[in-house]
Design a protein around this motif. Structure first.
Motif, PDB file in Angstrom:
ATOM      1  N   ALA A   1      -4.990   3.371 -12.840  1.00 46.62           N
ATOM      2  CA  ALA A   1      -5.181   2.160 -12.020  1.00 46.62           C
ATOM      3  C   ALA A   1      -5.976   1.119 -12.814  1.00 46.62           C
ATOM      4  O   ALA A   1      -5.671  -0.080 -12.783  1.00 46.62           O
ATOM      5  CB  ALA A   1      -5.900   2.528 -10.729  1.00 46.62           C
TER       6      ALA A   1
ATOM      7  N   ILE B   1       0.852  -1.201   0.000  1.00 45.43           N
ATOM      8  CA  ILE B   1       0.000   0.000   0.000  1.00 45.43           C
ATOM      9  C   ILE B   1       0.892   1.256   0.000  1.00 45.43           C
ATOM     10  O   ILE B   1       0.666   2.185  -0.774  1.00 45.43           O
ATOM     11  CB  ILE B   1      -0.942   0.004   1.230  1.00 45.43           C
ATOM     12  CG1 ILE B   1      -1.932  -1.159   1.133  1.00 45.43           C
ATOM     13  CG2 ILE B   1      -1.694   1.340   1.334  1.00 45.43           C
ATOM     14  CD1 ILE B   1      -2.771  -1.396   2.379  1.00 45.43           C
TER      15      ILE B   1
ATOM     16  N   LEU C   1      -3.158   7.819  -1.384  1.00 39.54           N
ATOM     17  CA  LEU C   1      -4.006   6.620  -1.394  1.00 39.54           C
ATOM     18  C   LEU C   1      -4.262   6.095   0.017  1.00 39.54           C
ATOM     19  O   LEU C   1      -5.339   5.569   0.326  1.00 39.54           O
ATOM     20  CB  LEU C   1      -3.295   5.544  -2.241  1.00 39.54           C
ATOM     21  CG  LEU C   1      -4.017   4.231  -2.470  1.00 39.54           C
ATOM     22  CD1 LEU C   1      -5.230   4.416  -3.368  1.00 39.54           C
ATOM     23  CD2 LEU C   1      -3.074   3.198  -3.087  1.00 39.54           C
TER      24      LEU C   1
ATOM     25  N   ILE D   1      -7.611  -0.179  -5.940  1.00 35.48           N
ATOM     26  CA  ILE D   1      -7.073   1.185  -6.124  1.00 35.48           C
ATOM     27  C   ILE D   1      -7.963   1.955  -7.109  1.00 35.48           C
ATOM     28  O   ILE D   1      -8.257   3.133  -6.912  1.00 35.48           O
ATOM     29  CB  ILE D   1      -5.602   1.145  -6.606  1.00 35.48           C
ATOM     30  CG1 ILE D   1      -4.714   0.479  -5.547  1.00 35.48           C
ATOM     31  CG2 ILE D   1      -5.093   2.554  -6.918  1.00 35.48           C
ATOM     32  CD1 ILE D   1      -3.232   0.418  -5.878  1.00 35.48           C
TER      33      ILE D   1
ATOM     34  N   PHE E   1      -8.396   2.108   1.862  1.00 34.25           N
ATOM     35  CA  PHE E   1      -6.993   1.791   2.151  1.00 34.25           C
ATOM     36  C   PHE E   1      -6.613   2.140   3.591  1.00 34.25           C
ATOM     37  O   PHE E   1      -5.774   1.472   4.181  1.00 34.25           O
ATOM     38  CB  PHE E   1      -6.071   2.426   1.107  1.00 34.25           C
ATOM     39  CG  PHE E   1      -6.089   1.629  -0.162  1.00 34.25           C
ATOM     40  CD1 PHE E   1      -5.188   0.586  -0.352  1.00 34.25           C
ATOM     41  CD2 PHE E   1      -7.054   1.842  -1.131  1.00 34.25           C
ATOM     42  CE1 PHE E   1      -5.239  -0.200  -1.495  1.00 34.25           C
ATOM     43  CE2 PHE E   1      -7.113   1.063  -2.278  1.00 34.25           C
ATOM     44  CZ  PHE E   1      -6.214   0.044  -2.464  1.00 34.25           C
TER      45      PHE E   1
ATOM     46  N   TYR F   1       2.635   1.676  -3.531  1.00 38.27           N
ATOM     47  CA  TYR F   1       1.725   2.104  -4.586  1.00 38.27           C
ATOM     48  C   TYR F   1       1.267   3.545  -4.324  1.00 38.27           C
ATOM     49  O   TYR F   1       1.141   4.348  -5.249  1.00 38.27           O
ATOM     50  CB  TYR F   1       0.518   1.156  -4.696  1.00 38.27           C
ATOM     51  CG  TYR F   1       0.834  -0.123  -5.445  1.00 38.27           C
ATOM     52  CD1 TYR F   1       1.755  -1.043  -4.940  1.00 38.27           C
ATOM     53  CD2 TYR F   1       0.231  -0.425  -6.665  1.00 38.27           C
ATOM     54  CE1 TYR F   1       2.062  -2.219  -5.617  1.00 38.27           C
ATOM     55  CE2 TYR F   1       0.535  -1.594  -7.355  1.00 38.27           C
ATOM     56  CZ  TYR F   1       1.441  -2.486  -6.827  1.00 38.27           C
ATOM     57  OH  TYR F   1       1.740  -3.643  -7.510  1.00 38.27           O
ATOM     58  N   ALA F   2       1.021   3.863  -3.038  1.00 40.35           N
ATOM     59  CA  ALA F   2       0.617   5.234  -2.703  1.00 40.35           C
ATOM     60  C   ALA F   2       1.706   6.206  -3.148  1.00 40.35           C
ATOM     61  O   ALA F   2       1.428   7.270  -3.713  1.00 40.35           O
ATOM     62  CB  ALA F   2       0.383   5.348  -1.199  1.00 40.35           C
TER      63      ALA F   2
END
Ligand code: 6PG
Length: 475
Positions: A359, A332, A389, A376, A395, A335-336
């Motif tokens: 995404a 997480i 995110l 996402i 999330f 990707y954030a």
């Protein structure tokens, strides 16, 4: 003869697979390769699909075979060869023809190439293609940057060849000039972080818990049925389960622990730094590959320092469950960070990058495809401009649920001396991000002390320097 919808130069592995995919989806395609033998060999390999392929021995023949305005995919080694190929092609092209670079180009080169063609009547698309050989052949994820008109000319063909997620094509026009190649670069940066984090978890299972490759494959197979379900976890299971045809030992145990890299991870880090975005997971992954390649130095250091004893584990099952959650928590963060880099770049380069769309087109076809990217997509669809995110409702719940596991895994690895640069960076990122009062007040004071750089006060008063040296001391 009926003209081709599109042309392709460069019949290497990626080019030939892409050409076969294009032909298979019912599009006529003209192909050209520097060495003509390869073109003829390729036509032979194409079997029934050869009916949709026009093999050309000269650039003149090739250009004449394509319906104007001509979209021409250049699928050759990134860098100077692309510029050279474009120079050779240019004199044969006419107004509105589109040269499409489908390699892993540095987006700065893409912007330069796009700008250089501005007054020529020709145009340029920088197109990121992900999915490797298999994806190129059966459905890649495609990230397009260029003018909207040039996108309209290629939209139908690219949609037909792209991967589909529940019927949705994994291709999109993301903005002008370098937008497509930039998004592909960040895709790869995230890919680096994801792979590094999986490798760190593998290290804990192998060196911390003493599991064999086969045993780890079984653990990973279980994870692929859960929230970590993804292409990278799927291939990790397959890789760990494979035997070396020469020795019969697990293949993975016979592979030198020195990772290669072609540059996209490094470019992601450089751009993140230039844009002032913390992308610590990608940084850790690139640094991890660099250190991995220093095999001899590491071996010498191991002789010098030895290795700490693995910290004892009373409940192996609980640790393995923690590893699964820890990987999700760290993912997480990575990707954030990747999406935050894209949001900053979108402003800086004037692209209006559509986060939910990005995404969405990463849900299938590309290397980081996963169920996670569908989640996402939903989060960004609900709030496309969210700052990070991590703070979206879905999330933030996931982080709250998994950060304890990440904390336990990082502690275990630290006490056992197991290297986890990406996992620990994710935890530190989260801990830094969610703490309202940090410690940079001290850094500001130090900067002001030695350089009179000034600071802002918490009470907003208009005094920006400390009483260093002359003021009252409190001790
Ligand atoms: C993809 C891959 C692809 C390629 C990378 C590997 O999205 O299909 O990312 O682009 O495998 O170039 O990069 P490194 O060699 O730097 O690991």
């Amino acid at each position: 003869m009926q003209q081709a919808e599109i042309g392709l130069i460069g019949l290497g592995v990626m080019g030939s697979n892409l050409a076969l995919n294009i032909a298979e989806k019912g599009n006529r395609i003209a192909v050209y390769n520097r060495t003509h033998e390869r073109t003829h060999e390729f036509l032979g390999e194409a079997g029934d699909l050869a009916g949709n392929i026009i093999g050309c021995d000269t650039i003149e023949e090739f250009v004449a075979a394509i319906r104007p305005p001509r979209p021409i995919i250049i699928m050759i080694k990134a860098g100077d060869p692309v510029d050279q190929q474009m120079e050779l092609l240019k004199p044969h092209l006419a107004a509105n023809d589109i040269m499409i670079d489908a390699g892993n180009a540095n987006f700065h080169d893409t912007i330069r190439r796009f700008d250089a063609l501005k007054d020529s009547g020709l145009t340029f698309i920088g197109m990121g293609v992900s999915g490797g050989e298999e994806g190129a052949r059966h459905g890649p994820s495609i990230m397009v940057g260029g003018t909207e008109d040039s996108w309209k000319r290629v939209e139908k063909v690219l949609t037909s060849i792209s991967a589909k997620f529940n019927g949705d094509p994994c291709v999109a026009w993301l903005g002008t000039d370098g937008a497509g190649h930039f998004v592909k670069t960040i895709h790869n940066g995230i890919e680096y972080a994801d792979m590094q984090m999986i490798a760190e978890i593998y290290g804990i299972l192998r060196d911390g818990l003493g599991l064999s490759a086969g045993e780890i494959a079984e653990v990973v197979a279980g994870w692929n049925k859960g929230r970590l379900n993804s292409y990278l976890i799927e291939i990790t299971e397959k890789v760990l389960g494979a035997a070396d045809p020469i020795t019969g030992a697990p293949m993975v145990d016979m592979i030198l622990d020195a990772a290669g890299q072609k540059g996209t991870g490094k470019w992601s880090v450089i751009e993140a730094q230039n844009l002032g975005v913390a992308a610590t997971g990608i940084e850790a992954a690139v640094a991890g590959r660099v250190l991995s390649s220093q095999k001899q130095e590491r071996e010498a250091a191991e002789k010098l320092f030895g290795l700490p004893k693995a910290h004892s584990v009373s409940d192996k099952k609980a640790l393995i469950a923690d590893l699964e959650s820890a990987l999700l928590a760290a993912k997480i963060a990575a990707y954030a960070q990747g999406f935050a880099v894209m949001a900053a770049a979108s402003k800086e380069f004037g692209w209006s990058l559509p986060m939910p769309v990005i995404a969405k087109i990463w849900r299938a076809g590309c290397i980081i495809r996963s169920q996670f990217l569908d989640e996402i997509t939903s989060a960004f669809t609900k709030d496309p401009h969210v700052a990070n995110l991590i703070v979206t409702p879905a999330f933030s719940e996931m982080v709250k649920e998994t950060d304890g596991a990440l904390r336990r895994v990082v502690s275990h690895a630290a006490l056992s001396g197991l290297p986890i640069p990406a996992l620990s960076s994710a935890l530190s990122y989260f801990d830094t991000y969610r703490r309202g009062r940090g410690t940079a007040n001290l850094i500001q004071a130090q900067r002001d002390f030695f350089g009179a750089h000034g600071f802002d006060r918490v009470d907003g008063k208009d005094y920006h320097h400390g009483p260093w040296g002359s003021g009252a001391a409190i001790y």
